[in-house]
Scaffold this active site. Sequence first.
Site, PDB file in Angstrom:
ATOM      1  N   GLY A  52     -13.585  -1.821   3.753  1.00 40.39           N
ATOM      2  CA  GLY A  52     -12.404  -2.339   3.076  1.00 40.39           C
ATOM      3  C   GLY A  52     -12.475  -3.854   3.006  1.00 40.39           C
ATOM      4  CE1 TYR A  57      -3.199  -9.712   7.907  1.00 44.38           C
ATOM      5  CE2 TYR A  57      -2.274  -7.787   6.813  1.00 44.38           C
ATOM      6  CZ  TYR A  57      -2.106  -9.000   7.440  1.00 44.38           C
ATOM      7  OH  TYR A  57      -0.847  -9.515   7.622  1.00 44.38           O
ATOM      8  CD  GLU A  79     -12.089  -3.952  -5.416  1.00 49.05           C
ATOM      9  OE1 GLU A  79     -11.451  -3.898  -6.499  1.00 49.05           O
ATOM     10  OE2 GLU A  79     -11.525  -4.074  -4.301  1.00 49.05           O
ATOM     11  CB  VAL A 144      -9.610   2.196   4.524  1.00 42.36           C
ATOM     12  CG1 VAL A 144      -9.506   3.054   3.275  1.00 42.36           C
ATOM     13  CG2 VAL A 144     -11.062   1.793   4.762  1.00 42.36           C
ATOM     14  CB  ALA A 145      -4.584   0.393   2.140  1.00 36.74           C
ATOM     15  CE1 TYR A 243       3.516   0.050   6.234  1.00 39.70           C
ATOM     16  CE2 TYR A 243       3.590   0.019   8.634  1.00 39.70           C
ATOM     17  CZ  TYR A 243       2.885  -0.090   7.456  1.00 39.70           C
ATOM     18  OH  TYR A 243       1.533  -0.317   7.501  1.00 39.70           O
TER      19      TYR A 243
END
Length: 404
Positions: A52, A57, A79, A144-145, A243
């Site tokens: 990531g 971050y 990407e 990783v998101a 959250y």
Amino acid sequence: MSERVISPRNRGFLFLDSHPAGCERLVEDMWQAVPAPTAPVAQRGPVALIIGSSAGYGLAATIAGLARAGIRGIGVCFEKAPTERRTGTAGWYRTAATAELARQHGREMVFLNGDAFSDTMKNQVADLIEKRYSGRLDYLIYSVAAPRRTDPDTGATYASVLKPIGDAYRTKTLVFDDQGTPEVREVETGPAEGDDVEQTIAVMGGVDWERWIDHLADRELLADGFTTAALSYIGSSLTAAIYRQGTIGAAKAHLEQTARTLNERLDKLVGGRAVTSVNGAAVTQSSTAIPGIALYVGLLRGVLGDAMVPPIAQLTEVWDQLTGVRPPELDNEGRVRLDTWELAPDVQAAVTERWQQVTTDTITELAELGWFQAEVRRLYGLSVPSIDYAAPVETHIPWPDPTL
């Protein structure tokens, strides 16, 4: 050559094109913001894998690792390349800029573009470590998101959701119209249903992080003292229902439990360790999608101003703790805490007071909206000082050659 003027087009916080020169300058600015190493950096520094590596971050971890810790190794991200109709994603251009800066500073960093959840990528990374980096990995940063993940074993695809657990969640949130005029609205998000929690954990929990460690351990690629850190967030009580106490929070709790499990295993296996790093608030592409977070971050900036700690400073601190420049500062659950500046009682009290007062009429007085809007635009290389946005810019920037 494929030069054109980039005219910002957006849908809310999402911009359709990115500016290559702006992205490059942002990466350069982040590198310059990293303090010089406390000791001379070895020509062949520790080998690190950043999963990531192109945004938020993870990007900060990559740049801080290169500039501060002298790492070499591999960055993995997902990407989109530029086409005739669209620019590449901002992460595409940021990666190209990071690779060039690493080359200029004598750092050997390879970037791979693809699905980090897949075993194909894990095999590609393991092969590179084996052939190019003497078969030993010192550090792994996991950041990783993602909206979905396909399990390599079963082929099942899981989707993450942003929902509260139990009851519906009603909150204030910040939106901007097409002219950039801010509005504070109330929105309601329905509660998690069915297997929403399990699906979100399967995507955003520790399953894939552990799978990476298993894969590399099976190939005997973990160096003695190998250390891994997964980047996480807790946040304020103002946003906790959506959250930390919601589906994403359940995934983060799973990530932290995974850290404890991995820590025990790595200690026995290679004298290593695993931690989660709890970071402070920032404007990221993923955070702006969460109801209430944009408003909260704008108010937080209104309270703290320049005392907000940017991601590059936070990840510099992570590397200092991981590499022994400073001893690790862990909480009772074994987590590195970089969010104490955000969650200090006086800061949270001030933000809470503003949250209770904020309306469309008062938002410009209580939140630093100019900063927030500029931060969102800078995610795409826009609103970067000293960039001439009226000038054509080359958009077909190649992906860094992994063979160099």
